[in-house]
Design an enzyme around this catalytic site. Sequence first.
Site, mmCIF file in Angstrom:
data_model
loop_
_atom_site.group_PDB
_atom_site.id
_atom_site.type_symbol
_atom_site.label_atom_id
_atom_site.label_comp_id
_atom_site.label_asym_id
_atom_site.label_seq_id
_atom_site.Cartn_x
_atom_site.Cartn_y
_atom_site.Cartn_z
ATOM 1 N N GLY A 69 0.743 -1.262 0.081
ATOM 2 C CA GLY A 69 0.113 -0.193 -0.102
ATOM 3 C C GLY A 69 0.873 1.353 -0.004
ATOM 4 O O GLY A 69 0.354 2.279 -0.583
ATOM 5 N N THR A 70 1.990 1.278 0.722
ATOM 6 C CA THR A 70 2.789 2.620 0.783
ATOM 7 C C THR A 70 3.338 2.709 -0.540
ATOM 8 O O THR A 70 3.480 4.122 -0.798
ATOM 9 C CB THR A 70 3.864 2.365 1.894
ATOM 10 O OG1 THR A 70 3.284 2.123 3.269
ATOM 11 C CG2 THR A 70 4.837 3.457 1.871
ATOM 12 N N ASN A 156 -8.489 4.173 8.557
ATOM 13 C CA ASN A 156 -7.807 3.181 9.260
ATOM 14 C C ASN A 156 -7.762 3.027 10.649
ATOM 15 O O ASN A 156 -7.696 2.013 11.274
ATOM 16 C CB ASN A 156 -6.215 2.986 8.512
ATOM 17 C CG ASN A 156 -5.765 4.258 9.088
ATOM 18 O OD1 ASN A 156 -5.958 5.500 8.497
ATOM 19 N ND2 ASN A 156 -4.635 4.127 9.756
ATOM 20 N N GLN A 184 -7.934 -0.302 3.502
ATOM 21 C CA GLN A 184 -8.793 -1.069 4.771
ATOM 22 C C GLN A 184 -10.210 -1.523 4.117
ATOM 23 O O GLN A 184 -10.839 -2.325 4.726
ATOM 24 C CB GLN A 184 -9.167 0.078 5.582
ATOM 25 C CG GLN A 184 -7.766 0.511 6.403
ATOM 26 C CD GLN A 184 -7.339 -0.719 7.327
ATOM 27 O OE1 GLN A 184 -8.158 -1.332 7.732
ATOM 28 N NE2 GLN A 184 -6.040 -0.535 7.715
ATOM 29 N N GLY A 205 -1.950 -6.556 0.212
ATOM 30 C CA GLY A 205 -1.904 -7.874 0.363
ATOM 31 C C GLY A 205 -2.346 -8.292 1.538
ATOM 32 O O GLY A 205 -3.041 -8.980 2.090
ATOM 33 N N HIS A 206 -1.426 -7.767 2.632
ATOM 34 C CA HIS A 206 -1.614 -8.297 3.948
ATOM 35 C C HIS A 206 -2.783 -7.756 4.860
ATOM 36 O O HIS A 206 -2.969 -8.230 5.929
ATOM 37 C CB HIS A 206 -0.224 -8.048 4.805
ATOM 38 C CG HIS A 206 -0.088 -6.401 5.295
ATOM 39 N ND1 HIS A 206 -0.533 -6.316 6.564
ATOM 40 C CD2 HIS A 206 0.350 -5.341 4.559
ATOM 41 C CE1 HIS A 206 0.039 -5.013 6.591
ATOM 42 N NE2 HIS A 206 0.207 -4.514 5.418
ATOM 43 N N THR A 242 12.174 -6.900 -10.861
ATOM 44 C CA THR A 242 11.705 -8.342 -11.081
ATOM 45 C C THR A 242 10.282 -8.466 -10.601
ATOM 46 O O THR A 242 10.304 -8.170 -9.361
ATOM 47 C CB THR A 242 13.056 -9.167 -10.552
ATOM 48 O OG1 THR A 242 14.093 -8.737 -11.284
ATOM 49 C CG2 THR A 242 12.418 -10.582 -10.867
ATOM 50 N N CYS A 330 3.319 6.410 17.237
ATOM 51 C CA CYS A 330 4.620 6.764 17.899
ATOM 52 C C CYS A 330 5.654 7.259 16.954
ATOM 53 O O CYS A 330 5.847 6.727 16.104
ATOM 54 C CB CYS A 330 4.998 5.691 18.787
ATOM 55 S SG CYS A 330 4.040 5.231 20.440
#
Length: 390
Positions: A69-70, A156, A184, A205-206, A242, A330
């Site tokens: 996402g970033t 989020n 999200q 993905g995660h 790649t 943080c």
Amino acid sequence: MTVYLDHAATTPMLPEAIAALSAQLTTTGNASSLHASGRHARRIVEESRESVARALNCRPGEVVFTSGGTESDNLALKGIFWSRRAEDPRRTRILASAVEHHAVLDPLDWLAEAEGAEVELIGVDHAGRLDLDALRASIERDPGTVALVSVMWANNEVGTLEPLDEVVALASEHRIPVHTDAVQAVGSVPVDFARSGVDALSLSGHKVGGPFGVGALVVRRELAVTALMHGGGQERDIRSGTIDAPAIAGLAAAVELSVKHQPEHSARVSVLRDDLVRRVQEAVPGAIYNGSAGQRLPGNAHLTFPGCEGDSLLMLLDARGIECSTGSACSAGVPQPSHVLLAMGFTEADARGALRFSLGHTSTAADVEALVQAIGPCVERARAASVRGR
């Protein structure tokens, strides 16, 4: 036993995604090679691209695979800004909501400092919903100078769904492209790229039961995007490198299944979420449920516990095996109040007392029960610690 209530941070991989990933890990082949092994890897990638496209209702050629996402957010914001400004030097303004993820806000800060972009953060109401009148006024002040608009699909932290249809309608009047961070949203609420009218959409993905380190930017073929990285010209020449065929296979399996099962998933976790909120508020009188009551992610429960430091409460729950997250980020080890909550009008003290409980595909009624049993005593201890610390 661990009670995991932090699915918005990451969610366990789906068995089907693990199987898809694992099946390719023992296969040799670079998807850019012309021999048989390379063609096999390329077939896996292109079949995965078609699967993601079907799930999100876009064209396969609009799916650009990234590392997550970033990267997708950075590619969209920088790449679209550079291309739009190159077409017309007047286009120096970028409009975004004040509650965006740092994967959007930090690239915008960089564009302002390094590239002279004029970034305007549009305010939100107390539920975290974008101020459409303010967006309209900002666009109409000088539409020819707006390079793009970026508004997340769902927040989020507090789970609020943004009024994306209205955002697209306002921007399209002046042919301004719209990017949305949908990290999200995918798998939690209906996400239809073509119907939404957005020009670029980020996913990871995660967050949907796939692997870490892989995601996608869905971007209209007609929209020019300047590359961040230059090399072999993979992924439409806007994302060289790649291609990670195993991770992409895992991503595609997760996206396909999470979208397919989204309606029943949403119905199930929203019932758990509502039960969690009701019972936590019964256990802790005065606990405040934040975000939009109706327009929100089904698995998100964001609550403020007055008189508590969220970090202390989080660690007390963690000691009892219950994992969640604070409503703060943080920086260099120093707790900072959440920019999302401050933008929503919270005081710094209230912003520091927030926790996010997020449910996902492995969540159960037993998880809710464990939290309900623990939250009262933990809040009492957190409040006592806060009083002693003054």
